[in-house]
Design a protein around this motif. Structure first.
Motif, mmCIF file in Angstrom:
data_model
loop_
_atom_site.group_PDB
_atom_site.id
_atom_site.type_symbol
_atom_site.label_atom_id
_atom_site.label_comp_id
_atom_site.label_asym_id
_atom_site.label_seq_id
_atom_site.Cartn_x
_atom_site.Cartn_y
_atom_site.Cartn_z
ATOM 1 N N ILE A 127 10.706 1.217 -12.789
ATOM 2 C CA ILE A 127 11.394 0.335 -13.740
ATOM 3 C C ILE A 127 10.905 0.667 -15.144
ATOM 4 O O ILE A 127 9.698 0.801 -15.373
ATOM 5 C CB ILE A 127 11.107 -1.153 -13.436
ATOM 6 N N VAL A 128 11.839 0.834 -16.073
ATOM 7 C CA VAL A 128 11.499 0.958 -17.492
ATOM 8 C C VAL A 128 11.810 -0.382 -18.140
ATOM 9 O O VAL A 128 12.957 -0.836 -18.127
ATOM 10 C CB VAL A 128 12.287 2.089 -18.176
ATOM 11 N N LEU A 129 10.779 -1.017 -18.666
ATOM 12 C CA LEU A 129 10.902 -2.376 -19.188
ATOM 13 C C LEU A 129 10.952 -2.333 -20.705
ATOM 14 O O LEU A 129 10.045 -1.792 -21.350
ATOM 15 C CB LEU A 129 9.688 -3.198 -18.728
ATOM 16 N N GLY A 130 12.026 -2.897 -21.287
ATOM 17 C CA GLY A 130 12.226 -2.802 -22.720
ATOM 18 C C GLY A 130 12.098 -4.112 -23.472
ATOM 19 O O GLY A 130 11.470 -5.075 -23.021
ATOM 20 N N LEU A 131 12.747 -4.158 -24.624
ATOM 21 C CA LEU A 131 12.560 -5.248 -25.574
ATOM 22 C C LEU A 131 12.994 -6.605 -25.053
ATOM 23 O O LEU A 131 12.475 -7.633 -25.489
ATOM 24 C CB LEU A 131 13.328 -4.926 -26.864
ATOM 25 N N ARG A 187 0.822 -1.213 0.000
ATOM 26 C CA ARG A 187 0.000 0.000 0.000
ATOM 27 C C ARG A 187 0.854 1.259 0.000
ATOM 28 O O ARG A 187 0.496 2.269 -0.604
ATOM 29 C CB ARG A 187 -0.914 -0.027 1.227
ATOM 30 N N ARG A 188 2.008 1.206 0.656
ATOM 31 C CA ARG A 188 2.859 2.384 0.794
ATOM 32 C C ARG A 188 3.998 2.437 -0.216
ATOM 33 O O ARG A 188 4.622 3.484 -0.391
ATOM 34 C CB ARG A 188 3.444 2.436 2.208
ATOM 35 N N SER A 189 4.299 1.328 -0.851
ATOM 36 C CA SER A 189 5.437 1.284 -1.770
ATOM 37 C C SER A 189 5.073 0.460 -3.000
ATOM 38 O O SER A 189 4.789 -0.735 -2.881
ATOM 39 C CB SER A 189 6.661 0.680 -1.076
ATOM 40 N N LYS A 190 5.082 1.099 -4.156
ATOM 41 C CA LYS A 190 4.669 0.432 -5.390
ATOM 42 C C LYS A 190 5.852 0.268 -6.343
ATOM 43 O O LYS A 190 6.815 1.033 -6.303
ATOM 44 C CB LYS A 190 3.560 1.232 -6.086
ATOM 45 N N ILE A 191 5.744 -0.738 -7.187
ATOM 46 C CA ILE A 191 6.718 -0.946 -8.255
ATOM 47 C C ILE A 191 6.076 -0.451 -9.549
ATOM 48 O O ILE A 191 5.254 -1.140 -10.162
ATOM 49 C CB ILE A 191 7.109 -2.427 -8.402
ATOM 50 N N TYR A 192 6.423 0.766 -9.948
ATOM 51 C CA TYR A 192 5.875 1.334 -11.185
ATOM 52 C C TYR A 192 6.714 0.863 -12.372
ATOM 53 O O TYR A 192 7.937 0.973 -12.353
ATOM 54 C CB TYR A 192 5.893 2.856 -11.125
ATOM 55 N N VAL A 193 6.034 0.358 -13.397
ATOM 56 C CA VAL A 193 6.725 -0.193 -14.569
ATOM 57 C C VAL A 193 6.242 0.521 -15.828
ATOM 58 O O VAL A 193 5.056 0.477 -16.166
ATOM 59 C CB VAL A 193 6.480 -1.707 -14.702
ATOM 60 N N ILE A 194 7.174 1.186 -16.511
ATOM 61 C CA ILE A 194 6.878 1.800 -17.807
ATOM 62 C C ILE A 194 7.209 0.784 -18.897
ATOM 63 O O ILE A 194 8.336 0.289 -18.974
ATOM 64 C CB ILE A 194 7.705 3.075 -18.029
ATOM 65 N N PHE A 195 6.234 0.466 -19.747
ATOM 66 C CA PHE A 195 6.459 -0.441 -20.872
ATOM 67 C C PHE A 195 6.948 0.400 -22.051
ATOM 68 O O PHE A 195 6.236 1.284 -22.525
ATOM 69 C CB PHE A 195 5.165 -1.176 -21.229
ATOM 70 N N ASP A 196 8.160 0.122 -22.526
ATOM 71 C CA ASP A 196 8.810 1.014 -23.494
ATOM 72 C C ASP A 196 9.536 0.206 -24.564
ATOM 73 O O ASP A 196 10.591 -0.377 -24.307
ATOM 74 C CB ASP A 196 9.785 1.930 -22.764
ATOM 75 N N THR A 197 8.999 0.210 -25.783
ATOM 76 C CA THR A 197 9.649 -0.508 -26.887
ATOM 77 C C THR A 197 10.910 0.206 -27.359
ATOM 78 O O THR A 197 11.670 -0.337 -28.157
ATOM 79 C CB THR A 197 8.681 -0.655 -28.071
#
Length: 266
Positions: free
Chosen positions: A242-246, A163-173
Motif C-alpha cells: 500500500i502506498v499511503l498519501g496525503l 508471519r507469512r503475509s505482511k501489509i507493507y505501507v510506503i508513506f509518501d507525501t
C-alpha cells in the motif's frame, strides 16, 4: 536548469504517476528560495550545495512544461541516480501537515547537532521502518516503509499481517490518496459486493504497532484509490503493498528518523 551544466550521467527513461519520458541529469548549485532562507544550518546539512546533481524531466513525463524532482528518499542502490537527500547530511525530517491558525504547513530538515526534540517522539512511541522491499523484493530505493498490523475498510478487517503475509505501507507525501496491490483491490471489491456496501473505500483505517506495544492509526474518508502491480519490482511480495498519501497524512506531523529507521505521527 539554465544555470547548470551536464552532470556526465546518461539520461534515463522514467515513469511517474502514469506518465513516461526521459529525464536529463544535470549538475549545479543548490539553495532554498529567499522565502525560506531562515534555514540556520544549511551549510552543515548540504556541504555539497555548490555542486549537486538533479534530474530535469521532459514534458512527456509530467505532461506539462517539465521541472525538477525533489524527493525525500535518501538511500538508494548505488547503481541508480543520486537522490536529493542522498547528497546531504540530513539524518531526519519532519513534514507538518496540521491545520493550525497562524502557522503554515512545513518541512523541517535535521542533521548534526540539530535533531527532533519533541518528547512524544521517544523510541517507544515510534513505528519501526523496514527495508524488506529493498533487500528482498528488488526496490532500488529505500522507501519509508512500515508494516501495518491491519487494514480496516468500512468496519471490516480486510487484511491482517501475519508471519507469512505482511501489509507493507510506503508513506509518501507525493501521493494524494492510496494505491494498493491489485489482488487486495479485487478482494475488497468482492467483499463489498457480497456485503452490498454502497461505498468501496468509505472509511479506511490502517493500524500499526509501536515499539512499546501500543497501536498507532491513520485514517481517511473516501481516499482516491488506485491499483499497483502485484510484482512492482519483478518479485512477488509475501503479502500486500500500500502506498499511503496525503489523504491519510493531512492533519498530522510526520517525523522520519532516517538513520535509525523510525517514524512518528503527532
Amino acid at each position: 536548469a539554465e544555470e547548470s551544466q551536464p552532470s556526465g550521467l546518461e539520461p534515463t527513461y522514467e515513469r511517474f504517476v502514469g506518465n513516461e519520458g526521459m529525464m536529463e541529469w544535470r549538475e549545479g548549485k543548490f539553495s532554498f528560495p529567499d522565502s525560506i532562507s531562515n534555514v540556520t544550518n544549511f551549510e552543515s546539512l548540504f556541504p555539497q550545495s555548490s555542486s549537486m546533481i538533479f534530474g530535469v524531466v521532459s514534458e512527456s513525463l509530467l505532461d506539462g512544461t517539465g521541472g525538477l524532482f525533489l524527493g525525500l528518499v535518501k538511500e538508494t542502490n548505488s547503481w541508480i541516480r543520486p537522490s536529493f537527500l542522498g547528497q546531504s547530511d540530513v539524518s531526519a525530517f519532519s513534514v507538518d501537515l496540521r491545520q493550525r491558525e497562524g502557522l503554515n504547513k512545513s518541512l523541517t530538515l535535521f542533521g548534526g547537532i540539530r535533531q527532533p526534540d519533541n518528547p512524544s517522539r521517544s523510541p517507544s512511541h515510534a513505528i519501526t521502518l523496514v527495508r524488506d522491499l529493498n533487500k528482498r523484493f528488488g526496490d532500488a530505493t529505500i522507501h519509508y516503509v512500515g508494516v501495518a498490523s491491519s487494514l480496516i475498510v468500512n468496519g471490516y478487517n480486510l487484511a491482517t499481517t501475519s508471519r507469512r503475509s505482511k501489509i507493507y505501507v510506503i508513506f509518501d507525501t507525493g501521493c494524494s490518496g492510496m494505491s494498493i496491490s491489485t489482488s487486495l483491490f479485487n478482494e475488497r471489491y468482492s467483499i463489498a459486493r457480497e456485503r452490498k456496501e454502497n461505498n468501496l473505500w468509505g472509511n479506511v483505517e490502517l493500524q500499526f504497532n509501536t515499539a512499546s506495544g501500543g497501536v498507532a492509526s491513520l485514517n481517511a474518508k473516501k481516499p482516491l484509490t488506485t491499483t499497483l502491480d502485484d510484482r512492482p519490482w519483478g518479485k512477488k511480495l509475501d503479502g500486500h503493498l500500500i502506498v499511503l498519501g496525503l489523504a491519510f497524512l493531512e492533519g498530522h506531523e510526520m517525523t522520519v528518523d532516517i538513520d535509525n529507521d523510525k517514524i512518528w505521527f503527532d
